[in-house]
Design an enzyme around this catalytic site. Structure first.
Site, PDB file in Angstrom:
ATOM      1  N   ARG A  26      78.681 -57.962  67.586  1.00 23.64           N
ATOM      2  CA  ARG A  26      79.113 -57.473  68.756  1.00 23.64           C
ATOM      3  C   ARG A  26      78.542 -58.434  70.210  1.00 23.64           C
ATOM      4  O   ARG A  26      78.497 -57.661  71.053  1.00 23.64           O
ATOM      5  CB  ARG A  26      79.005 -55.935  68.848  1.00 23.64           C
ATOM      6  CG  ARG A  26      79.500 -55.155  67.802  1.00 23.64           C
ATOM      7  CD  ARG A  26      80.834 -55.523  67.236  1.00 23.64           C
ATOM      8  NE  ARG A  26      81.892 -54.896  68.413  1.00 23.64           N
ATOM      9  CZ  ARG A  26      82.469 -53.660  68.592  1.00 23.64           C
ATOM     10  NH1 ARG A  26      82.042 -53.016  67.750  1.00 23.64           N
ATOM     11  NH2 ARG A  26      83.237 -53.385  69.583  1.00 23.64           N
ATOM     12  N   ARG A  30      81.120 -56.552  75.472  1.00 18.70           N
ATOM     13  CA  ARG A  30      80.380 -55.619  75.578  1.00 18.70           C
ATOM     14  C   ARG A  30      78.894 -55.467  76.570  1.00 18.70           C
ATOM     15  O   ARG A  30      79.116 -54.762  77.490  1.00 18.70           O
ATOM     16  CB  ARG A  30      79.476 -55.086  74.149  1.00 18.70           C
ATOM     17  CG  ARG A  30      80.505 -54.201  73.234  1.00 18.70           C
ATOM     18  CD  ARG A  30      79.449 -53.571  72.263  1.00 18.70           C
ATOM     19  NE  ARG A  30      79.980 -52.416  71.527  1.00 18.70           N
ATOM     20  CZ  ARG A  30      79.520 -51.915  70.487  1.00 18.70           C
ATOM     21  NH1 ARG A  30      78.510 -52.526  70.020  1.00 18.70           N
ATOM     22  NH2 ARG A  30      80.396 -50.822  70.113  1.00 18.70           N
ATOM     23  N   ARG A  39      87.775 -59.653  81.408  1.00 22.47           N
ATOM     24  CA  ARG A  39      88.402 -58.583  80.816  1.00 22.47           C
ATOM     25  C   ARG A  39      89.313 -57.873  82.094  1.00 22.47           C
ATOM     26  O   ARG A  39      90.212 -57.340  81.889  1.00 22.47           O
ATOM     27  CB  ARG A  39      87.408 -57.524  80.059  1.00 22.47           C
ATOM     28  CG  ARG A  39      87.678 -56.082  79.797  1.00 22.47           C
ATOM     29  CD  ARG A  39      88.546 -56.128  78.444  1.00 22.47           C
ATOM     30  NE  ARG A  39      88.507 -54.469  78.348  1.00 22.47           N
ATOM     31  CZ  ARG A  39      89.020 -53.674  79.140  1.00 22.47           C
ATOM     32  NH1 ARG A  39      89.464 -54.021  80.333  1.00 22.47           N
ATOM     33  NH2 ARG A  39      88.817 -52.301  78.685  1.00 22.47           N
ATOM     34  N   ASP A  76      89.390 -57.734  66.995  1.00 23.16           N
ATOM     35  CA  ASP A  76      88.859 -56.698  66.481  1.00 23.16           C
ATOM     36  C   ASP A  76      89.472 -56.252  65.101  1.00 23.16           C
ATOM     37  O   ASP A  76      90.076 -57.036  64.416  1.00 23.16           O
ATOM     38  CB  ASP A  76      89.476 -55.316  67.319  1.00 23.16           C
ATOM     39  CG  ASP A  76      88.698 -54.002  67.136  1.00 23.16           C
ATOM     40  OD1 ASP A  76      87.716 -54.091  67.802  1.00 23.16           O
ATOM     41  OD2 ASP A  76      88.994 -53.227  66.159  1.00 23.16           O
ATOM     42  N   TYR A 153      90.436 -45.484  59.624  1.00 28.99           N
ATOM     43  CA  TYR A 153      91.207 -45.581  60.767  1.00 28.99           C
ATOM     44  C   TYR A 153      92.523 -45.308  60.625  1.00 28.99           C
ATOM     45  O   TYR A 153      93.175 -44.539  61.460  1.00 28.99           O
ATOM     46  CB  TYR A 153      90.786 -46.977  61.575  1.00 28.99           C
ATOM     47  CG  TYR A 153      89.389 -46.992  62.282  1.00 28.99           C
ATOM     48  CD1 TYR A 153      89.261 -46.300  63.263  1.00 28.99           C
ATOM     49  CD2 TYR A 153      88.415 -47.748  61.840  1.00 28.99           C
ATOM     50  CE1 TYR A 153      87.714 -46.189  64.000  1.00 28.99           C
ATOM     51  CE2 TYR A 153      87.235 -47.826  62.442  1.00 28.99           C
ATOM     52  CZ  TYR A 153      86.967 -47.145  63.582  1.00 28.99           C
ATOM     53  OH  TYR A 153      85.739 -47.344  64.251  1.00 28.99           O
TER      54      TYR A 153
END
Ligand code: CP3
Length: 343
Positions: A26, A30, A39, A76, A153
């Protein structure tokens, strides 16, 4: 393209390395203000991931800013359910959310095993753009979720502390569960092969929710599918990271993969014994150690490096870096690994 820094690939193969390679799960996004800036120039995470030039830019940021020995493609694990027919949304501060979920055999008719060159074209294009821009500076890591984690998920519809809906399914509808896991596995194999073909130098499988299953369930519903993926991916080295699956380390040692990721609960020397010397081990500093003082971080890194000494090792944290960690502290971890000298 010849790699200028191939420490990661050489360490995995067990070749002599000047120093241990280091990267962070990651690391893209982040923690970096530079990520936030990119972003904020788009509508959100999904648009960013689907714009190859921007995905490439944020993939390379940690290489420039943190000095890590590998890039990991900005994407992702949840792009796989989307490509299979189950779109997701990333809800600010809450995480992923699926408007539709899968709960029965008849729901499977809504899903497909997609062609990654069509449905996941944007990830493959991001890999190609990134490779070109990296110009051989460091290897590029591709990735996918393990079938069990993706299943969790797709059935649950969002993140969860317990994933009790997903876990219930393994008891109430085992046939359905195996069929869905099979579809995810076929998709993942095609997808990882396409990533390798697009230029990923190695791939990692994230089984983030491995640790919520009891060992018997893990052996039935997760490991065989990871095993199938490992056997199918012959193009590039494969890393398996199964968070919380301390109970399956011996079996992980039998997988046809090159590297096993350790989380911070897994003792290093004990893991080496259980997994065997054939595989490289990756990890495993507690991400929370990076909340500590500078001296604390340097000491904890030293201690970890010493414990891994003498065997194939890729330095990393035991899970993804936490979003509120100071990038300076992350860099200190990277530099402490680089400065480490074996006795
Ligand atoms: O490693 C990297 O830096 C590359 C990019 C990457 C992302 N997600 C980007 C992302 C990788 C490798 C992942 C993997 C991933 N995604 C996992 C497995 C690894 C792990 O941490 O266990 C899982 C379980 C997910 C699912 C997911 N995606 C969650 C639960 C969330 C929300 C909370 C969070 O982690 O931020 C995401 C969103 C996500 N994925 C973001 C990023 C940069 C944040 C979205 C934003 O910028 O708003």
């Amino acid at each position: 393209m010849e790699l200028k820094n191939d420490l990661l690939l050489r360490a995995i193969r067990g070749e002599k390395v000047e120093r241990t390679p280091v990267w962070l799960m990651r690391q893209a996004g982040r923690i970096l203000p530079e990520y936030r800036a990119v972003r904020n120039s788009v509508s959100g995470f999904i648009e960013l991931a689907k714009t190859p030039d921007l995905a490439a830019e944020v993939t390379i940021q940690p290489v420039d800013i943190l000095g890590v020995d590998a890039a990991i493609i900005f994407s992702d694990i949840l792009v796989v359910p989307e490509a299979m027919g189950l779109p997701y949304e990333m809800v600010e501060k809450r995480g992923p959310w699926f408007p539709k979920t899968i709960g029965s055999l008849s729901d499977l008719k809504q899903l497909r095993v997609p062609d990654p060159h069509v449905e996941l074209h944007y990830v493959l294009e991001a890999i190609r753009v990134t490779k070109k821009a990296l110009n051989g500076r460091v290897p590029l890591i591709g990735f996918a979720g393990a079938p069990w984690t993706i299943f969790a998920y797709m059935v649950e519809g969002s993140g969860s502390k317990t994933f009790s809906k997903a876990r219930a399914m393994l008891y109430t509808q085992p046939d359905f569960s195996h069929k869905l896991l099979d579809m995810i596995t076929s998709t993942t194999i095609r997808y990882l092969k396409a990533q390798a073909e697009a230029g990923a130098n190695l791939v990692q499988i994230f089984d983030s929710w491995a640790g919520i299953l009891p060992p018997t369930q893990y052996r039935e519903f997760s490991l065989p599918y990871i095993d199938k993926i490992c056997n199918a991916i012959t193009e590039v080295p494969v890393t398996v990271f199964a968070k919380g699956a301390f109970f399956a380390r011996e079996e992980m040692g039998q997988l046809n993969c090159d590297t096993i990721g350790l989380d911070w609960n897994m003792g290093i020397s004990e893991s080496r014994k259980l997994i065997g010397s054939g595989k490289a081990l990756q990890g495993n500093l507690d991400p929370a150690a990076l909340y500590g003082t500078e001296k604390g971080i340097m000491d904890a890194t030293q201690k970890m490096m010493k414990e891994f000494e003498g065997a194939k090792h890729v330095a990393n944290l035991g899970h993804g870096v936490y979003p509120d960690i100071d990038p300076y502290k992350v860099k200190l971890f990277v530099e402490s690994v680089k400065a480490y000298k074996a006795d």
